[in-house]
Structures are given as C-alpha cells and as structure tokens.
Design an enzyme around this catalytic site. Structure first.
Site, PDB file in Angstrom:
ATOM      1  N   LYS A  51       0.840  -1.209   0.000  1.00  0.00           N
ATOM      2  CA  LYS A  51       0.000   0.000   0.000  1.00  0.00           C
ATOM      3  C   LYS A  51       0.873   1.257   0.000  1.00  0.00           C
ATOM      4  O   LYS A  51       0.627   2.199  -0.747  1.00  0.00           O
ATOM      5  CB  LYS A  51      -0.957  -0.021   1.207  1.00  0.00           C
ATOM      6  CG  LYS A  51      -2.013  -1.118   1.100  1.00  0.00           C
ATOM      7  CD  LYS A  51      -2.810  -1.324   2.402  1.00  0.00           C
ATOM      8  CE  LYS A  51      -3.709  -2.559   2.273  1.00  0.00           C
ATOM      9  NZ  LYS A  51      -4.442  -2.885   3.522  1.00  0.00           N
ATOM     10  N   GLN A  95      -4.352  -1.830   9.927  1.00  0.00           N
ATOM     11  CA  GLN A  95      -4.240  -3.143   9.291  1.00  0.00           C
ATOM     12  C   GLN A  95      -4.720  -4.230  10.257  1.00  0.00           C
ATOM     13  O   GLN A  95      -4.316  -4.274  11.425  1.00  0.00           O
ATOM     14  CB  GLN A  95      -2.793  -3.399   8.857  1.00  0.00           C
ATOM     15  CG  GLN A  95      -2.601  -4.649   8.010  1.00  0.00           C
ATOM     16  CD  GLN A  95      -3.293  -4.599   6.643  1.00  0.00           C
ATOM     17  OE1 GLN A  95      -3.444  -3.529   6.058  1.00  0.00           O
ATOM     18  NE2 GLN A  95      -3.722  -5.735   6.147  1.00  0.00           N
ATOM     19  N   ASP A 118     -11.021   2.350   4.603  1.00  0.00           N
ATOM     20  CA  ASP A 118     -11.263   0.909   4.505  1.00  0.00           C
ATOM     21  C   ASP A 118     -12.755   0.605   4.496  1.00  0.00           C
ATOM     22  O   ASP A 118     -13.159  -0.527   4.199  1.00  0.00           O
ATOM     23  CB  ASP A 118     -10.629   0.185   5.707  1.00  0.00           C
ATOM     24  CG  ASP A 118      -9.376  -0.586   5.340  1.00  0.00           C
ATOM     25  OD1 ASP A 118      -9.228  -0.950   4.170  1.00  0.00           O
ATOM     26  OD2 ASP A 118      -8.561  -0.833   6.259  1.00  0.00           O
TER      27      ASP A 118
HETATM   28  N1  GUN Z   1      -6.637  -7.300   6.532  1.00  0.00           N
HETATM   29  C1  GUN Z   1      -7.001  -8.035   5.455  1.00  0.00           C
HETATM   30  N2  GUN Z   1      -7.576  -7.244   4.532  1.00  0.00           N
HETATM   31  C2  GUN Z   1      -7.556  -5.980   5.028  1.00  0.00           C
HETATM   32  C3  GUN Z   1      -7.992  -4.728   4.527  1.00  0.00           C
HETATM   33  O1  GUN Z   1      -8.551  -4.590   3.428  1.00  0.00           O
HETATM   34  N3  GUN Z   1      -7.787  -3.670   5.341  1.00  0.00           N
HETATM   35  C4  GUN Z   1      -7.205  -3.784   6.561  1.00  0.00           C
HETATM   36  N4  GUN Z   1      -7.061  -2.694   7.294  1.00  0.00           N
HETATM   37  N5  GUN Z   1      -6.796  -4.927   7.064  1.00  0.00           N
HETATM   38  C5  GUN Z   1      -6.976  -6.029   6.290  1.00  0.00           C
END
Ligand code: GUN
Length: 289
Positions: A51, A95, A118
């Site tokens: 990211k 995350q 998110d």
């Molecule tokens: N863990 C697995 N997929 C995601 C996601 O799309 N966002 C976040 N913050 N954590 C994750």
C-alpha cells in the site's frame, strides 16, 4: 479469459497519478494515506508495504505508524485519535488482524468515519447497505471495478458468494444485490454451515470465493462457463521455491480454469485491485476535504 487484476490495478493507478498531478498543478496538496501496523505479522507487513509503495508510485503522501505487538489498547486508541485529528491526513487504515488482547471492533469504531478509507466503520457499513454515499470496503470495491472494467455485467445474474466475513463476503453480497450496475444480481451467500455447498455453487453464473482455505473450490463446485473470482490469499508448501512455499487462492485454479468463461488468478487478481480501490477511496477523501 484471465481477469488481470494486476494490469487493471496499474491502469487505475496511472489514472490516479494523473489526477494527483492535476491537483498539484492547481496548488492543492497531495492526497495523504496513513496506515497503522501493529506487531510483526508477516502477511500484514507485506500488505501494508504494498500500500505504501503504491502511494509513492502515484504521488500520494503516506505515513506508516508502526506499533509493537504488545501495544495497549489505550495506546492504539490514542494513535487512532491522533490520525483523526491530523488535518494533513486524508484517510487512514488500521491493518487487521490485531493482536488478541485488543478489541478490534472498538478500534474500528474509534476511526472517524470520514477518514475510514477501509469502509469498516459501522457508519460506512450502514451507509453502504442503504446505498448512500460512503467509503466502500476495498476488496469488494476492487472486485466491482474489475468486473466492470472487464465488461462482465451482473444484472440478472446468479452470484454465489462463499464466505460471510465482514470485510469481503458480507459486503460484496450487499453490493451485488443493490439496485444498479454492477449490482441487480440475485445473490446467495454460503458459509461454513451451508448444506450441500457444491449443489448451490454449481448454480452460480458468478462465483466469489472468500473462504480463506487453499484450493477449497474444486471443479465439482463450478458450472461450465461461470465467472470465478478468487479472493483467497493462502500459502502452501512448495519445495521448488526459494521461500519453500507458494501463494494460492481459495480456488484450485488448474482444475477450475478450463471450465470458466473468466477467472481471476492468484496472485495478480483481486489482491492488486484491493490496493487500487483503497487508493481511489483516499483520492475521494482528499477531494472532499
Ligand atoms: N486485513 C485483510 N484485509 C484488510 C484490509 O482490506 N484492510 C485492513 N485494514 N486490514 C486487512
């Protein structure tokens, strides 16, 4: 047809890079995404790394807040509060998964909904369900974008989703049953308590596998000519690799692909689209702010 998430994601990133350049030329600031990463979970570390790298590539600012595995819930809540209050940050993510001693839902609910790129906060989930403007969760949004850009319509189709997680299965079911395109599908949501799963998945025009188990979906689950979207990211032992393992999806690609009219590979399918969608959400957050 291979649904190429990697090149589609890169196309979206080029569009975003142009939009950033345009903003900068107009004297506006670069969009700024922040991420909180707790602990040393290798997969989480890799996802956040992707990211941040994508932000660099398209000219977004990024900030990575790294906290130790033993961080207290109070300290993590304080980091969230700081990002909520930091006007230079347009959007941020925490995350997941978080260590067991932390109440994940409590953390998600502490994120300001207008910075929740998110789309995990209950305000955004509720608005999504009602069809109101909101941040869509990145993986479902990325799947919609991939279907749209691949010319795969969903109106009137029978979509079968396997897996009912809050991040993927549940929201993609809601989004594809909403009025509009992509949407207007008849959606069946299957899960671990579904009886005779294969008899249902075999009815799918579009099958979305979001289970989290390597090679769970086999040839017997898929109708001839179906579109298969594989959300899984799993690792299986592979002695031919330097790392001793290889990434595979929830779908047994070799067995299923010959039956499909279109299928996403793993890697290079849904994963890169998740990143593209997160960046799109961040651009929207910046444009709004
Ligand atoms: N863990 C697995 N997929 C995601 C996601 O799309 N966002 C976040 N913050 N954590 C994750």
């Amino acid at each position: 047809m291979l649904l190429d998430g990697k090149s589609t994601s890169l196309a979206i990133q080029s569009e975003l890079a142009e939009a950033v350049a345009q903003r900068v030329a107009e004297g506006k600031k670069r969009p700024h995404l922040a991420a909180i990463l707790v602990g040393n979970h290798p997969a989480s570390r890799a996802y956040v790394g992707h990211k941040v790298k994508a932000c660099d590539r398209i000219g977004f600012e990024s900030t990575l807040v790294e906290l130790s595995e033993s961080v207290t819930e109070a300290a993590l809540l304080d980091s969230v509060r700081q990002l909520n209050e930091d006007d230079s940050v347009d959007g941020f993510i925490v995350q997941l998964p978080l260590p067991g001693h932390i109440d994940e839902q409590r953390i998600i609910e502490a994120i300001a909904p207008e910075k929740d790129v998110d789309g995990f906060h209950p305000v955004n989930v509720g608005r999504m369900t009602l069809g109101l403007p909101c941040f869509l969760p990145a993986t479902p949004a990325g799947i919609l974008e991939l279907l749209k850009r691949s010319g795969i319509g969903t109106t009137g189709k029978h979509v079968v989703v396997v897996g009912r997680s809050a991040i993927v299965g549940t929201p993609i079911s809601v989004l594809l049953s909403r009025s509009g395109e992509p949407g207007n599908a008849t959606v069946t949501l299957c899960h671990s308590r579904t009886v005779d799963l294969a008899s249902i998945t075999r009815q799918a025009d579009i099958l979305i596998a979001a289970i989290g188990k390597a090679h769970f979906i086999g040839e017997e689950h898929v109708k001839d000519g179906a579109v298969v979207v594989d959300v899984g990211i799993n690792h299986i032992p592979d002695a031919t690799k330097k790392s001793g393992r290889r990434m595979v999806g929830d779908v047994d690609f070799e067995a299923v692909a010959p039956k499909c009219s279109a299928i996403t590979p793993v890697p290079g399918g849904v994963g890169p689209m998740t990143i593209a969608a997160l960046l799109q959400n961040t651009m929207r957050a910046a444009a709004r702010g």
